[in-house]
Scaffold this active site. Structure first.
Site, short mmCIF file in Angstrom:
data_model
loop_
_atom_site.label_atom_id
_atom_site.label_comp_id
_atom_site.label_asym_id
_atom_site.label_seq_id
_atom_site.Cartn_x
_atom_site.Cartn_y
_atom_site.Cartn_z
N VAL A 13 1.62 -8.93 10.71
CA VAL A 13 1.26 -8.75 11.93
C VAL A 13 1.12 -7.75 12.22
O VAL A 13 0.93 -7.83 13.67
CB VAL A 13 3.54 -8.21 11.75
CG1 VAL A 13 4.07 -7.81 12.79
CG2 VAL A 13 4.65 -9.31 10.58
N THR A 87 8.83 -5.01 4.77
CA THR A 87 9.87 -4.48 4.49
C THR A 87 10.71 -5.79 3.34
O THR A 87 11.04 -6.88 3.29
CB THR A 87 11.11 -4.50 5.41
OG1 THR A 87 11.03 -6.19 5.03
CG2 THR A 87 11.04 -3.54 6.22
N THR A 122 9.80 -6.71 11.15
CA THR A 122 11.55 -7.13 10.36
C THR A 122 12.39 -6.29 9.93
O THR A 122 11.96 -5.97 8.79
CB THR A 122 11.36 -8.09 10.18
OG1 THR A 122 10.95 -9.84 10.62
CG2 THR A 122 13.62 -9.08 10.34
N GLU A 147 8.97 -8.54 16.30
CA GLU A 147 7.92 -9.55 16.42
C GLU A 147 8.51 -11.02 16.01
O GLU A 147 9.44 -11.22 15.66
CB GLU A 147 6.74 -9.61 15.40
CG GLU A 147 6.72 -9.47 14.10
CD GLU A 147 7.63 -10.90 13.16
OE1 GLU A 147 6.73 -11.39 13.72
OE2 GLU A 147 7.66 -10.54 11.85
N PHE A 148 7.75 -11.73 16.56
CA PHE A 148 8.50 -13.80 16.66
C PHE A 148 7.15 -14.52 16.34
O PHE A 148 7.57 -15.33 16.92
CB PHE A 148 9.42 -13.88 17.85
CG PHE A 148 10.81 -13.36 18.12
CD1 PHE A 148 11.35 -13.82 17.06
CD2 PHE A 148 10.49 -12.06 18.70
CE1 PHE A 148 12.92 -12.90 17.57
CE2 PHE A 148 11.71 -11.58 19.23
CZ PHE A 148 13.15 -11.97 18.46
N LEU A 149 6.28 -13.92 15.12
CA LEU A 149 5.32 -14.53 14.98
C LEU A 149 5.44 -15.39 13.74
O LEU A 149 5.62 -15.45 12.75
CB LEU A 149 3.89 -14.12 14.66
CG LEU A 149 4.35 -12.48 15.37
CD1 LEU A 149 2.60 -11.73 14.91
CD2 LEU A 149 3.93 -12.92 16.97
N CYS A 258 9.95 -15.52 5.25
CA CYS A 258 10.61 -15.09 6.27
C CYS A 258 12.07 -15.91 6.56
O CYS A 258 13.01 -15.11 6.58
CB CYS A 258 10.00 -15.66 8.00
SG CYS A 258 8.29 -13.87 8.43
N LYS A 261 13.88 -14.75 3.29
CA LYS A 261 14.33 -12.90 3.56
C LYS A 261 15.27 -12.80 4.03
O LYS A 261 16.30 -12.33 4.15
CB LYS A 261 12.72 -12.98 3.20
CG LYS A 261 13.14 -11.29 3.63
CD LYS A 261 11.52 -10.77 4.04
CE LYS A 261 10.93 -10.85 5.38
NZ LYS A 261 11.70 -9.70 6.22
C1 UGA Z 1 9.16 -18.14 11.06
C2 UGA Z 1 10.14 -18.23 12.65
O1 UGA Z 1 9.80 -19.38 12.87
C3 UGA Z 1 8.86 -17.18 13.94
O2 UGA Z 1 9.88 -17.41 14.41
C4 UGA Z 1 9.48 -15.26 12.84
O3 UGA Z 1 8.66 -14.58 14.24
C5 UGA Z 1 8.38 -15.84 11.68
O4 UGA Z 1 9.14 -16.67 10.50
C6 UGA Z 1 8.99 -14.28 11.37
O5 UGA Z 1 10.32 -13.87 10.61
O6 UGA Z 1 7.72 -13.21 10.74
P1 UGA Z 1 7.07 -19.07 10.31
O7 UGA Z 1 7.78 -18.12 8.34
O8 UGA Z 1 6.03 -18.97 9.89
O9 UGA Z 1 8.06 -18.80 11.44
O10 UGA Z 1 8.26 -20.38 9.46
P2 UGA Z 1 8.41 -21.74 10.57
O11 UGA Z 1 7.52 -22.78 11.20
O12 UGA Z 1 9.90 -20.82 10.62
O13 UGA Z 1 9.58 -22.77 8.92
C7 UGA Z 1 10.09 -22.06 8.46
C8 UGA Z 1 10.05 -22.96 7.41
O14 UGA Z 1 10.61 -24.47 7.78
C9 UGA Z 1 8.87 -24.10 6.48
O15 UGA Z 1 9.28 -24.23 5.36
C10 UGA Z 1 9.04 -25.39 7.38
O16 UGA Z 1 8.74 -26.21 6.55
C11 UGA Z 1 10.10 -25.71 7.89
N1 UGA Z 1 10.84 -26.73 9.06
C12 UGA Z 1 9.97 -26.08 10.08
C13 UGA Z 1 11.76 -27.47 8.84
O17 UGA Z 1 11.24 -28.13 7.99
N2 UGA Z 1 11.90 -28.64 9.63
C14 UGA Z 1 11.28 -28.01 10.99
O18 UGA Z 1 11.46 -28.77 11.56
C15 UGA Z 1 10.34 -27.26 11.02
#
Ligand code: UGA
Length: 438
Positions: A13, A87, A122, A147-149, A258, A261
């Site tokens: 981040v 965190t 977060t 953040e929402f990354l 993310c 957690k």
């Molecule tokens: C997530 C959020 O999408 C972000 O907006 C947030 O900022 C971030 O956490 C964070 O808190 O920092 P990320 O952890 O990069 O982002 O992962 P995601 O793209 O959200 O995917 C999460 C999980 O869902 C993965 O295991 C992915 O494979 C799964 N997933 C996602 C599915 O099984 N199906 C889907 O259609 C989409």
């Protein structure tokens, strides 16, 4: 107006924020306690695989807008300081604020009056409100700007966010305006609110995504039992503007650093507040069950029975990362499934385009050639949705497996093309697709 921005913490981040604020024309000083990391970053070496990040770091270093240091004192002249500190979850799932509680008092001794102190990574609801106490100062305005990354899209998400939220008490205070102004070039909707709402909005968003995913994973199970196809059901649902098409693809469960957690932290916060957030608890329970469902599907594929023994069965895994586009194994459902299969006695060979090895004593043998995973395999299992798996030479894979069956936990592959190559395709929430001869 160009500001002098301090970033505390050069993790995922912090580094993204530092590089992007420099890109937006600000002078950025990024502080991290790890000297080797600071030295590397100062030479432009970026170890996080995030598209565009290394280029932005190089640009910032080149034009002098971005500097890395271990010396907190260099934040003395900063106009705003963003806290991008880890965190991690403690034993009980609550976020561990130890690092923040140690670093913030140090900042309190050196920041100049009027510097805005902002939480970015977060943090639990109530953290921003605690900052004046931790800083030991009343002349440093505080704000929450979560953040929402997404991993793999961090730079793009930072520069083109869906929304920006800035919490101050009271909402819209001068400090909020100053933080919001930094994001003006993005032209995104800005929510100026109180600190608790800003902090909770972050958890609420991630937890909602988790609930949405668990919903679709249970729906997939129902589809399998009722002869429906979850892809068709989800496509129809997604066309409803109120639902939207994202996060409706079933998989081996949701994971990453993310969502697990943050759901756990929100559940703890709800428990402490005496609020029954049962729907979220259920989403977590369903997620564990989804992993078990994959293991049963593999047992079925290998032995013909959902309870059959995998002892000594060779199983080839395609994908280990928690999602495509990253090599991150933290809380990866793919890795969790692999570990369950290993415990069930399967002999595992895995390939992931971004994973060279599994840290620790893992039973998974990682190979860098996807064709090696097929050798004598009793089943292939797709666990991460890497698009390149679609383009593998499937007839070649068919020639080296012991049993031509693919358990595709991401519905990634084209069942027709797989059937032509001689494979039986078992998706999630779909009907198994068999070769015409079977
Ligand atoms: C997530 C959020 O999408 C972000 O907006 C947030 O900022 C971030 O956490 C964070 O808190 O920092 P990320 O952890 O990069 O982002 O992962 P995601 O793209 O959200 O995917 C999460 C999980 O869902 C993965 O295991 C992915 O494979 C799964 N997933 C996602 C599915 O099984 N199906 C889907 O259609 C989409």
């Amino acid at each position: 107006m160009a500001e002098h921005i301090g970033i505390v913490g050069a993790g995922y981040v912090g580094l993204t924020s530092a590089a992007c604020f420099a890109r937006l024309g600000h002078r950025v000083t990024c502080v991290d306690s790890e000297k080797s990391k600071v030295d590397e970053l100062g030479r432009g070496v970026v170890s996080i695989a995030e598209p565009g990040l290394a280029e932005l770091v190089a640009q910032g270093l080149g034009d002098g807008t971005l500097t890395f240091t271990t010396a907190q004192a260099e934040l003395h002249g900063a106009d705003l300081v963003f806290l991008c500190l880890p965190t991690p979850p403690a034993e009980d799932g609550r976020p561990d604020l130890g690092v923040l509680e140690r670093v913030v008092p140090q900042l309190g001794r050196l920041l100049r009056p009027g510097c805005v102190v902002v939480t970015k990574s977060t943090v639990p609801v109530g953290t921003a409100a605690r900052l004046p106490g931790l800083l030991g100062r009343t002349d440093l305005p505080v704000a929450a700007n979560p953040e929402f990354l997404r991993e793999g899209h961090a730079v793009d998400d930072f520069l083109h966010p869906d929304r920006v939220v800035v919490g101050t008490d009271p909402p819209g205070a001068a400090a909020a305006e100053r933080v919001a102004r930094l994001y003006e070039p993005a032209g995104a909707p800005v929510v100026l609110t109180d600190t608790a709402s800003a902090e909770l909005a972050k958890y609420a968003s991630n937890a909602f995504l988790a609930v949405k995913l668990s919903y679709v994973n249970v729906l997939a199970e129902l589809c399998e039992r009722s002869g429906a196809d979850v892809r068709e059901v989800a496509r129809t649902m997604g066309l409803d503007a109120r639902i939207g098409p994202e996060f409706l693809a079933p998989g081996p469960g949701w994971g990453g650093s993310c969502l697990p957690k943050d759901t756990s932290a929100l559940l703890h916060a709800a428990d402490s507040a005496g609020v029954d957030f049962g729907i979220l608890r259920d989403a977590v329970r369903v997620n564990a069950r989804q992993r078990a469902r994959v293991v049963r599907a593999v047992r079925q594929a290998v032995t013909g029975s959902p309870a059959g023994s995998l002892a000594g069965a060779r199983v080839g895994l395609l994908g280990l990362a928690f999602k495509a586009g990253t090599g991150d194994l933290r809380d990866s459902p793919a890795l969790a499934v692999a570990e369950d299969l290993a415990r069930a006695g399967a002999e595992l060979t895995a390939h992931d385009p971004a994973v060279g090895r599994v840290p620790g004593a893992s039973a998974v043998q990682v190979v860098d050639d996807p064709y090696l995973v097929a050798k004598d395999a009793a089943a292939l299992v797709v666990l991460t949705e890497w698009p390149e798996f679609r383009d593998l030479d499937w007839p070649r894979l068919a020639a080296s497996v012991a049993r031509p069956v693919v358990v595709d936990t991401r519905n990634l592959l084209d069942p027709g093309a797989l059937a032509e190559a001689g494979f039986t395709h078992v998706g999630v929430g779909t009907r198994p697709h068999t070769t015409p001869s079977e």
